[in-house]
Design an enzyme around this catalytic site. Structure first.
Site, PDB file in Angstrom:
ATOM      1  N   HIS A  59       0.928  -1.099  -0.172  1.00 41.56           N
ATOM      2  CA  HIS A  59      -0.017   0.214   0.170  1.00 41.56           C
ATOM      3  C   HIS A  59       0.628   1.405  -0.097  1.00 41.56           C
ATOM      4  O   HIS A  59       2.098   1.204   0.269  1.00 41.56           O
ATOM      5  CB  HIS A  59      -0.983   0.067   1.305  1.00 41.56           C
ATOM      6  CG  HIS A  59      -0.417   0.215   2.509  1.00 41.56           C
ATOM      7  ND1 HIS A  59       0.258  -0.653   3.449  1.00 41.56           N
ATOM      8  CD2 HIS A  59      -0.247   1.363   3.207  1.00 41.56           C
ATOM      9  CE1 HIS A  59       0.522  -0.119   4.367  1.00 41.56           C
ATOM     10  NE2 HIS A  59       0.234   1.099   4.462  1.00 41.56           N
ATOM     11  N   HIS A  61       0.806   5.837   0.898  1.00 46.90           N
ATOM     12  CA  HIS A  61      -0.073   7.079   1.353  1.00 46.90           C
ATOM     13  C   HIS A  61       0.604   8.173   0.768  1.00 46.90           C
ATOM     14  O   HIS A  61       2.006   8.172   0.351  1.00 46.90           O
ATOM     15  CB  HIS A  61       0.319   7.123   2.799  1.00 46.90           C
ATOM     16  CG  HIS A  61      -0.198   5.676   3.833  1.00 46.90           C
ATOM     17  ND1 HIS A  61      -1.357   5.750   4.057  1.00 46.90           N
ATOM     18  CD2 HIS A  61       0.709   4.927   4.375  1.00 46.90           C
ATOM     19  CE1 HIS A  61      -1.571   4.757   4.650  1.00 46.90           C
ATOM     20  NE2 HIS A  61      -0.507   4.305   5.024  1.00 46.90           N
ATOM     21  N   TYR A 147      11.706   4.308  -0.138  1.00 50.25           N
ATOM     22  CA  TYR A 147      10.649   4.558  -1.012  1.00 50.25           C
ATOM     23  C   TYR A 147       9.685   5.565  -0.191  1.00 50.25           C
ATOM     24  O   TYR A 147       8.360   5.570  -0.052  1.00 50.25           O
ATOM     25  CB  TYR A 147       9.714   3.525  -1.237  1.00 50.25           C
ATOM     26  CG  TYR A 147      10.603   2.225  -1.702  1.00 50.25           C
ATOM     27  CD1 TYR A 147      11.669   2.453  -2.875  1.00 50.25           C
ATOM     28  CD2 TYR A 147      10.917   1.196  -0.837  1.00 50.25           C
ATOM     29  CE1 TYR A 147      12.522   1.190  -3.073  1.00 50.25           C
ATOM     30  CE2 TYR A 147      11.613   0.104  -1.452  1.00 50.25           C
ATOM     31  CZ  TYR A 147      12.391   0.211  -2.476  1.00 50.25           C
ATOM     32  OH  TYR A 147      13.432  -0.695  -2.886  1.00 50.25           O
TER      33      TYR A 147
END
Length: 177
Positions: A59, A61, A147
């Site tokens: 996932h 954000h 990342y």
């Protein structure tokens, strides 16, 4: 069909959570270069400012600020999600509905979106994004996750390289609503 309520504010700043269908996957970090290329291309065709972003294995954000006069984050996500899916070799499991519709089984169908209300709300989400790799146990120090826009924030003087010394305090503060 559900009627999802979205806050459409032109030039608004939004927090998003976008998730893979397979929560055990590491596809996003394994294919980080493809994801980055799709995001860069999307920004060329549908401009937006990346305030903060973290990509985890399954996932991500992010905080975006849209241009003045533009509230269409949905098109941007459609382009990013479909563009990434087109560049990934097929092989994921798909539901019968997805097979009938010719859809990929990479992404969860929707995403979480939150319109940023004020400076405090912005800072909490900004911090939450950057602490997330530690929260999920991928690293013990924010600076060790590659990342993330954390490194850009350090270069701009927003954070120090050793930010988040009291991890529980920072995570709890970001999760308050």
């Amino acid at each position: 069909m559900p009627n999802y309520r979205r806050a459409w504010v032109q030039g608004g700043t939004y927090f998003f959570t976008v998730t893979l269908r397979d929560r055990r996957s590491n596809l996003l970090v394994r294919e980080i270069d493809r994801l980055r290329r799709v995001i860069a291309q999307t920004k060329l065709n549908h401009p937006f400012h990346i305030d903060a972003w973290v990509v985890l294995p399954e996932h991500m954000h992010c905080l975006w600020t849209l241009p003045p006069g533009d509230a269409d984050f949905a098109t941007r996500w459609k382009v990013i999600k479909s563009g990434f899916a087109r560049r990934i070799p097929q092989g994921e499991s798909r539901s019968i509905e997805q097979q009938i519709r010719g859809q990929r089984g990479i992404w969860q169908a929707r995403y979480w979106e939150h319109l940023i209300r004020d400076k405090t709300d912005y800072q909490r989400h900004f911090d939450y994004i950057h602490i997330n790799p530690v929260k999920h146990g991928w690293v013990t120090a924010v600076k060790d996750w590659p990342y993330s826009t954390f490194h850009r924030a350090v270069a701009k003087g927003i954070y120090t390289n050793d930010w988040a010394g009291d991890l529980l305090l920072n995570v709890r503060a970001a999760e308050r609503r």
